[in-house]
Write a protein that holds these residues in place. Structure first.
Motif, PDB file in Angstrom:
ATOM      1  N   THR A  98       0.831  -1.196   0.000  1.00 13.77           N
ATOM      2  CA  THR A  98       0.000   0.000   0.000  1.00 13.77           C
ATOM      3  C   THR A  98       0.867   1.248   0.000  1.00 13.77           C
ATOM      4  OG1 THR A  98      -1.595  -1.217   1.321  1.00 13.77           O
ATOM      5  CG2 THR A  98      -1.873   1.165   1.220  1.00 13.77           C
TER       6      THR A  98
ATOM      7  N   TRP B 207       1.115   4.555   1.459  1.00 11.71           N
ATOM      8  CA  TRP B 207       0.539   5.246   2.596  1.00 11.71           C
ATOM      9  C   TRP B 207       0.774   6.741   2.497  1.00 11.71           C
ATOM     10  CZ3 TRP B 207      -2.554   2.350   5.358  1.00 11.71           C
ATOM     11  CH2 TRP B 207      -2.313   0.975   5.455  1.00 11.71           C
ATOM     12  N   ARG B 208      -0.195   7.504   2.965  1.00 12.97           N
ATOM     13  CA  ARG B 208      -0.020   8.947   3.070  1.00 12.97           C
ATOM     14  C   ARG B 208       0.898   9.236   4.248  1.00 12.97           C
ATOM     15  NH1 ARG B 208      -6.163  11.168   2.262  1.00 12.97           N
ATOM     16  NH2 ARG B 208      -6.297  10.668   0.056  1.00 12.97           N
TER      17      ARG B 208
ATOM     18  N   LEU C 120       2.150  10.511   7.759  1.00  8.96           N
ATOM     19  CA  LEU C 120       1.451  10.618   9.038  1.00  8.96           C
ATOM     20  C   LEU C 120       1.387  12.085   9.464  1.00  8.96           C
ATOM     21  CD1 LEU C 120       3.027   7.561  10.863  1.00  8.96           C
ATOM     22  CD2 LEU C 120       0.690   7.797  10.039  1.00  8.96           C
TER      23      LEU C 120
ATOM     24  N   ARG D  41       3.704   7.528  16.279  1.00  8.59           N
ATOM     25  CA  ARG D  41       4.147   7.394  14.883  1.00  8.59           C
ATOM     26  C   ARG D  41       4.793   6.023  14.668  1.00  8.59           C
ATOM     27  NH1 ARG D  41       5.187  10.980  10.940  1.00  8.59           N
ATOM     28  NH2 ARG D  41       4.616  12.674  12.319  1.00  8.59           N
TER      29      ARG D  41
ATOM     30  N   ARG E 176       1.224  -0.494   9.990  1.00  6.92           N
ATOM     31  CA  ARG E 176       1.168  -0.424   8.523  1.00  6.92           C
ATOM     32  C   ARG E 176       2.012  -1.529   7.898  1.00  6.92           C
ATOM     33  NH1 ARG E 176       1.930   5.931   6.775  1.00  6.92           N
ATOM     34  NH2 ARG E 176      -0.208   6.596   7.200  1.00  6.92           N
TER      35      ARG E 176
ATOM     36  N   GLN F 209      -8.840   2.322   8.539  1.00  6.62           N
ATOM     37  CA  GLN F 209      -8.312   3.454   7.786  1.00  6.62           C
ATOM     38  C   GLN F 209      -7.867   4.568   8.742  1.00  6.62           C
ATOM     39  OE1 GLN F 209     -11.092   4.800   4.862  1.00  6.62           O
ATOM     40  NE2 GLN F 209      -9.479   5.529   3.523  1.00  6.62           N
ATOM     41  N   ARG F 210      -8.685   4.859   9.761  1.00  9.31           N
ATOM     42  CA  ARG F 210      -8.323   5.891  10.739  1.00  9.31           C
ATOM     43  C   ARG F 210      -7.112   5.474  11.569  1.00  9.31           C
ATOM     44  NH1 ARG F 210     -14.017   6.284  10.903  1.00  9.31           N
ATOM     45  NH2 ARG F 210     -14.128   4.824  12.634  1.00  9.31           N
TER      46      ARG F 210
ATOM     47  N   SER G  86      -3.920   5.586   9.412  1.00 12.89           N
ATOM     48  CA  SER G  86      -3.551   6.920   8.924  1.00 12.89           C
ATOM     49  C   SER G  86      -3.046   7.796  10.070  1.00 12.89           C
ATOM     50  CB  SER G  86      -4.750   7.603   8.263  1.00 12.89           C
ATOM     51  OG  SER G  86      -5.717   7.950   9.237  1.00 12.89           O
TER      52      SER G  86
ATOM     53  N   ALA H 242      -4.970   9.026  12.329  1.00 12.33           N
ATOM     54  CA  ALA H 242      -6.023   9.966  12.709  1.00 12.33           C
ATOM     55  C   ALA H 242      -6.647   9.596  14.043  1.00 12.33           C
ATOM     56  CB  ALA H 242      -7.100  10.013  11.629  1.00 12.33           C
TER      57      ALA H 242
END
Length: 178
Positions: free
Chosen positions: A2, A4-5, A7, A16, A23, A48-49, A52, A54
């Motif tokens: 994947t 990933w965006r 953090l 982190r 991940r 997803q949260r 990410s 979030a």
């Protein structure tokens, strides 16, 4: 694997590191978020949260991902324990950590819709523990999750004491008269 965006910058180093490890573990499984959700008790949007950065993943989500991936839980749970106290427990619209909490407002001083975020109209809940159905336990100051867990534990112990007392009372009372 994947893509990933990045953090969030505000995410503490411990949090982190935990998310990066989660991940990596998720990528090792080769599962999509939808498939991961089907194999665990957590939804696709929750994963997803969590992945990410979030939202803090619950300890159970870390355990579930380890089970699905066939990985040792001890290391990731130790990372979770390190990240838990540092995780940003604020939500959008809540004051940042270190900001003074809003002062209590007398009942009826403002209409219900004008209450500050996280304020209880009844004032019956401990700090950081909003009534069920409003904001989650993360609303408020850092450590609100800990306050919620303590409040919940106290409520469960109180309930258990009441059940034991009622059972004892029913045992002592005579079952029939005459």
């Amino acid at each position: 694997m994947t893509r990933w965006r990045p953090l969030p910058e505000a995410l503490p180093r411990e949090a982190r590191h935990l998310v990066e490890q989660l991940r990596s573990l998720k990528d090792r499984t080769g599962l999509s978020l939808a498939e991961l959700a089907r194999r665990t008790a957590y939804s696709k949007s929750s994963w997803q949260r969590y992945l990410s950065g979030a939202k803090q993943p619950p300890r159970g989500a870390v355990q579930a991902l380890c089970r699905v991936a066939g990985a040792e839980q001890a290391r990731l749970l130790a990372l979770w324990d390190l990240a838990d106290p540092t995780w940003p427990h604020c939500v959008a619209g809540a004051p940042p950590p270190g900001a003074p909490p809003p002062g209590p407002s007398p009942l009826g001083a403002s209409p219900l819709g004008a209450l500050p975020p996280g304020a209880s109209p009844l004032g019956a809940f401990p700090p950081g523990v909003p009534p069920h159905g409003l904001a989650g336990p993360a609303a408020g100051a850092p450590g609100a999750g800990l306050a919620h867990r303590r409040w919940r534990a106290a409520a469960l112990v109180s309930f258990a004491v009441i059940v034991v007392l009622l059972a004892g009372l029913l045992w002592v009372l005579p079952l029939g008269r005459g």
